[in-house]
Write a protein that holds these residues in place. Structure first.
Motif, PDB file in Angstrom:
ATOM      1  N   LEU A  57       0.810  -1.222   0.000  1.00  0.00           N
ATOM      2  CA  LEU A  57       0.000   0.000   0.000  1.00  0.00           C
ATOM      3  C   LEU A  57       0.843   1.272   0.000  1.00  0.00           C
ATOM      4  O   LEU A  57       0.377   2.328  -0.403  1.00  0.00           O
ATOM      5  CB  LEU A  57      -0.930   0.015   1.220  1.00  0.00           C
ATOM      6  N   VAL A  58       2.070   1.187   0.482  1.00  0.00           N
ATOM      7  CA  VAL A  58       2.894   2.394   0.589  1.00  0.00           C
ATOM      8  C   VAL A  58       4.174   2.288  -0.252  1.00  0.00           C
ATOM      9  O   VAL A  58       4.438   3.138  -1.102  1.00  0.00           O
ATOM     10  CB  VAL A  58       3.254   2.673   2.071  1.00  0.00           C
ATOM     11  N   GLY A  59       4.957   1.248  -0.025  1.00  0.00           N
ATOM     12  CA  GLY A  59       6.252   1.132  -0.708  1.00  0.00           C
ATOM     13  C   GLY A  59       6.127   1.070  -2.218  1.00  0.00           C
ATOM     14  O   GLY A  59       6.804   1.806  -2.947  1.00  0.00           O
ATOM     15  N   LEU A  60       5.227   0.211  -2.683  1.00  0.00           N
ATOM     16  CA  LEU A  60       5.084   0.018  -4.132  1.00  0.00           C
ATOM     17  C   LEU A  60       4.614   1.288  -4.856  1.00  0.00           C
ATOM     18  O   LEU A  60       5.209   1.675  -5.872  1.00  0.00           O
ATOM     19  CB  LEU A  60       4.131  -1.161  -4.368  1.00  0.00           C
ATOM     20  N   VAL A 434      -1.524   7.267  -4.032  1.00  0.00           N
ATOM     21  CA  VAL A 434      -0.543   8.330  -3.757  1.00  0.00           C
ATOM     22  C   VAL A 434      -1.196   9.607  -3.215  1.00  0.00           C
ATOM     23  O   VAL A 434      -0.557  10.378  -2.498  1.00  0.00           O
ATOM     24  CB  VAL A 434       0.349   8.678  -4.977  1.00  0.00           C
ATOM     25  N   ARG A 435      -2.459   9.805  -3.550  1.00  0.00           N
ATOM     26  CA  ARG A 435      -3.112  11.023  -3.035  1.00  0.00           C
ATOM     27  C   ARG A 435      -3.491  10.889  -1.571  1.00  0.00           C
ATOM     28  O   ARG A 435      -3.330  11.835  -0.799  1.00  0.00           O
ATOM     29  CB  ARG A 435      -4.379  11.303  -3.827  1.00  0.00           C
ATOM     30  N   TYR A 436      -4.060   9.729  -1.223  1.00  0.00           N
ATOM     31  CA  TYR A 436      -4.623   9.602   0.128  1.00  0.00           C
ATOM     32  C   TYR A 436      -3.916   8.559   0.988  1.00  0.00           C
ATOM     33  O   TYR A 436      -3.453   8.859   2.086  1.00  0.00           O
ATOM     34  CB  TYR A 436      -6.117   9.248   0.044  1.00  0.00           C
ATOM     35  N   VAL A 437      -3.866   7.335   0.477  1.00  0.00           N
ATOM     36  CA  VAL A 437      -3.426   6.220   1.324  1.00  0.00           C
ATOM     37  C   VAL A 437      -1.985   6.405   1.812  1.00  0.00           C
ATOM     38  O   VAL A 437      -1.708   6.294   3.013  1.00  0.00           O
ATOM     39  CB  VAL A 437      -3.586   4.870   0.576  1.00  0.00           C
ATOM     40  N   VAL A 438      -1.084   6.719   0.876  1.00  0.00           N
ATOM     41  CA  VAL A 438       0.328   6.830   1.265  1.00  0.00           C
ATOM     42  C   VAL A 438       0.554   7.955   2.285  1.00  0.00           C
ATOM     43  O   VAL A 438       1.062   7.703   3.386  1.00  0.00           O
ATOM     44  CB  VAL A 438       1.232   7.010   0.015  1.00  0.00           C
ATOM     45  N   PRO A 439       0.142   9.207   1.958  1.00  0.00           N
ATOM     46  CA  PRO A 439       0.433  10.276   2.936  1.00  0.00           C
ATOM     47  C   PRO A 439      -0.278  10.068   4.272  1.00  0.00           C
ATOM     48  O   PRO A 439       0.353  10.189   5.332  1.00  0.00           O
ATOM     49  CB  PRO A 439      -0.066  11.556   2.257  1.00  0.00           C
ATOM     50  N   VAL A 440      -1.567   9.725   4.227  1.00  0.00           N
ATOM     51  CA  VAL A 440      -2.302   9.575   5.493  1.00  0.00           C
ATOM     52  C   VAL A 440      -1.722   8.409   6.298  1.00  0.00           C
ATOM     53  O   VAL A 440      -1.469   8.528   7.502  1.00  0.00           O
ATOM     54  CB  VAL A 440      -3.812   9.364   5.236  1.00  0.00           C
ATOM     55  N   GLY A 441      -1.483   7.298   5.614  1.00  0.00           N
ATOM     56  CA  GLY A 441      -0.930   6.121   6.299  1.00  0.00           C
ATOM     57  C   GLY A 441       0.396   6.439   6.979  1.00  0.00           C
ATOM     58  O   GLY A 441       0.591   6.127   8.158  1.00  0.00           O
ATOM     59  N   ILE A 442       1.293   7.085   6.250  1.00  0.00           N
ATOM     60  CA  ILE A 442       2.615   7.368   6.828  1.00  0.00           C
ATOM     61  C   ILE A 442       2.483   8.334   8.004  1.00  0.00           C
ATOM     62  O   ILE A 442       3.099   8.150   9.057  1.00  0.00           O
ATOM     63  CB  ILE A 442       3.571   7.970   5.771  1.00  0.00           C
ATOM     64  N   ILE A 443       1.662   9.380   7.829  1.00  0.00           N
ATOM     65  CA  ILE A 443       1.527  10.361   8.912  1.00  0.00           C
ATOM     66  C   ILE A 443       0.985   9.704  10.171  1.00  0.00           C
ATOM     67  O   ILE A 443       1.499   9.932  11.271  1.00  0.00           O
ATOM     68  CB  ILE A 443       0.642  11.548   8.462  1.00  0.00           C
TER      69      ILE A 443
END
Ligand code: PFF
Length: 465
Positions: A57-60, A434-443
Motif C-alpha cells: 500500500l505504501v512502498g510500491l 498516492v493522493r490519500y493512502v500513502v500520505p495519510v498512512g505514513i503520517i
C-alpha cells in the motif's frame, strides 16, 4: 509533456538490465541482515504480514512514483524536481534524498565491511564453532576493533566506487546482470540445506504462523521503515535509476516484479536462517548480530557447513554491493548533472565523504561508543533517522508531488507510455494510493511513533469515546 533528453546521457541497455539493476538496488543487506533480525525481534509472521501490507500500500506506489518522475525527466533526484517545477522548492525533496544516501551509506558500508571480513574469516575456518560464545567473541572482536573494521569499510567503498566510475551500462548494469541470478541460485542451495535439517518445521511456523499479540505501534513503524529501506524508496534512488529506463518499459509491471522478487529473496533469507536457528535450539531475537553470531554457529553444526558459510557470506556481499551501487549513484548523478563534475571526481568525493561519516558509524562500537545523539550511538542514529524518519517523510512528499502537483494527465501519459499501454484503471487506483493512502498512512504511523494517538484524539474530539 516530455522533456528534452541530454543526448550523451547513459541508460540501461535492455529490459533484463533494467530489472537486474533495480532489483540489485532493492535486494541487499535489507533482505539478509535486516529483514531476518527485525522479523526475529518482532515476533515473526504477524510482523511479516504488516510489513507486506506496508509494502503493497505504501512502498510500491512510492516506487512507481519515483520511476515515473525519473523516466519522464531523465534527471537525477534534485534535477528531476527542478525540471518539473522550476520555480517551487520541490527540489529540496531530492536534496533530502542525497543527504539520506550519505547517512544510509555511513552505516551500510560499515555492515558490508563486516560481511566482506566474514568471507575471509569463514574461509580461514576461524568461524567454525558450534559454541555461540565463541562466534560471538569473533564478532565482538571485529566490531569493537578500530583498524580492522575501518580497513574493510574502505575496501567496500573502493569496490563500489570502482564499479560506479565505470558508468551506468558498463558498471552497474554489467555487474548486476551477472550477480543477481547467482544470488538466487546460492539462496536456493542454502534453503534446501536449511529445510532438510531435522526440526526445521518450528522455524517455518515462526515465519508463517502469525501471533498478533506481538504487534505494537513501534512494530508497525519498524515494518513501515523496513518497507521503505527494502524497496530503496523515499530518497530518489529510484528516481535516479528510473531516469536510465527506456521509453518502452512498462513501469507498473516492472515495479511489481521488483517488489515481488525482493520479497521472495527476503522470505528465502528467512527460510535459510530461521529453520536452522530453531533446529539448533537458538533464539530468533538476537537483533543485529543474528546474522553474524547465530549463522556461523548454525552452519558449523552441519555437514559441509564451512563451505555453505563461505557461500552465504559471498552471497550477502553480492547483495550488499548491488544495493550500494544505487546509493552511491544518487549523489554521483546529482554532482555530475547539476554541478557538471566528472564522474570520476564525483565518485571520489562521494566515497571520501561517506568514508569520513561512515567511520563514525564503524567506531561507534569502540572509541566513539560513548557519544550519543538523541540517546543513540552514531550507527543507530543514522539507521533510525533514515529508515524511520527521512525515508517515510520523503515518501510522503514524493507521493503528494505525483498525486497533487504533477498533473493527472501527465501521470496518465507517463504511466501508459503515452497511451501505448491500456492501464487507465490501474492508473486510477495508483492515484488514489498516492493522493490519500500513502500520505495519510505514513503520517498516522509517524504520529503514533511519537506517541500521538491521532485516531483516539479525533474520536474524543467527536465525543465518541
Ligand atoms: N534496499 C536496500 C536493502 O534492502 O539492502 C537498501 C537501500 C538501497 C536503501 C538503496 C536505499 C537505497 F537507496
Amino acid at each position: 509533456m516530455k522533456h528534452e533528453k541530454q543526448k550523451t546521457r547513459e541508460g540501461f541497455s535492455s529490459s533484463i538490465g533494467v530489472i537486474a539493476a533495480v532489483l540489485g538496488s532493492a535486494v541487499g543487506l535489507g533482505n539478509i541482515w535486516k529483514f531476518p533480525y527485525v522479523t526475529g525481534a518482532n515476533g515473526g509472521a504477524a510482523f511479516i504480514l504488516i510489513y507486506l501490507l506496508c509494502l503493497a500500500l505504501v512502498g510500491l506506489p512510492v516506487m512507481l512514483s519515483e520511476h515515473l518522475i525519473g523516466r519522464n525527466t531523465k534527471a537525477n533526484a534534485v534535477g528531476a524536481f527542478k525540471v518539473l517545477q522550476p520555480r517551487k522548492p520541490w527540489f529540496l525533496v531530492g536534496g533530502a534524498g542525497v543527504l539520506s544516501a550519505f547517512l544510509i551509506m555511513a552505516f551500510y558500508t560499515s555492515v558490508a565491511g563486516w560481511i566482506y571480513a566474514y568471507i575471509f574469516k569463514a574461509a580461514s575456518g576461524s568461524l567454525l564453532s558450534t559454541n555461540p560464545q565463541e562466534t560471538s567473541l569473533v564478532f565482538k572482536t571485529l566490531v569493537s576493533g578500530v583498524g580492522e573494521p575501518l580497513f574493510w569499510q574502505v575496501v567496500v567503498l573502493l569496490v563500489t566506487g570502482t564499479i560506479i566510475m565505470a558508468g551506468v551500462t558498463k558498471g552497474i548494469e554489467r555487474v548486476t546482470k551477472v550477480l543477481m541470478p547467482l544470488l538466487f541460485v546460492l539462496l536456493i542451495v542454502i534453503d534446501i540445506r536449511s529445510l532438510t535439517l531435522p526440526g526445521a518445521a518450528e522455524g517455518l511456523s515462526f515465519l508463517f504462523k502469525p501471533d498478533f499479540s506481538k504487534i505494537t505501534v513501534s512494530v508497525v513503524l519498524a515494518a513501515l521503515g523496513l518497507a521503505f529501506f527494502k524497496l530503496s524508496v523515499g530518497m530518489g534512488a529510484m528516481i535516479t535509476y528510473g531516469s536510465y529506463v527506456g521509453e518502452n518499459e512498462n513501469l507498473p509491471k516492472m515495479a511489481l516484479k521488483v517488489a515481488l522478487s525482493d520479497t521472495l529473496v527476503s522470505l528465502m533469507a528467512g527460510i535459510a536462517i530461521f529453520p536452522a536457528v530453531f533446529a539448533f535450539g537458538f533464539e530468533p531475537d538476537a537483533g543485529p548480530p543474528l546474522l553474524f553470531i547465530t549463522i556461523p554457529t548454525v552452519f558449523s553444526s552441519m555437514p559441509f557447513g564451512g563451505v555453505f558459510m563461505v557461500l552465504f557470506f559471498v552471497l550477502t556481499a553480492i547483495a550488499a554491493t548491488g544495493a550500494m551501487l544505487s546509493l552511491l549513484e544518487v549523489p554521483v548523478a546529482y554532482l555530475t548533472e547539476q554541478h557538471h563534475w566528472s564522474r570520476r571526481n564525483a565518485t571520489l568525493l562521494t566515497i571520501l565523504g561517506i568514508g569520513l561519516l561512515g567511520s563514525t558509524a564503524t567506531l561507534s562500537n569502540s572509541i566513539l561508543a560513548n557519544i550519543t545523539l538523541f540517546g543513540k550511538n552514531f550507527f543507530d542514529f543514522y539507521d533510525f533517522t533514515t529508515s524511520n524518519v527521512l525515508l517515510p517523510l520523503g515518501g510522503i512528499f514524493i507521493a503528494l508531488f505525483v498525486g497533487w502537483q504533477w498533473g493527472q494527465s501527465n501521470v496518465y501519459q507517463e504511466i501508459s507510455n503515452n497511451g501505448q499501454i491500456a492501464n487507465k484503471g490501474l492508473a486510477r487506483i495508483f492515484l488514489i494510493l498516492v493522493r490519500y493512502v500513502v500520505p495519510v498512512g505514513i503520517i498516522l504511523v509517524l504520529l503514533a511513533g511519537l506517541n500521538i494517538n491521532i485516531i483516539g484524539f479525533l474520536l474524543k474530539l467527536l465525543g465518541i469515546v
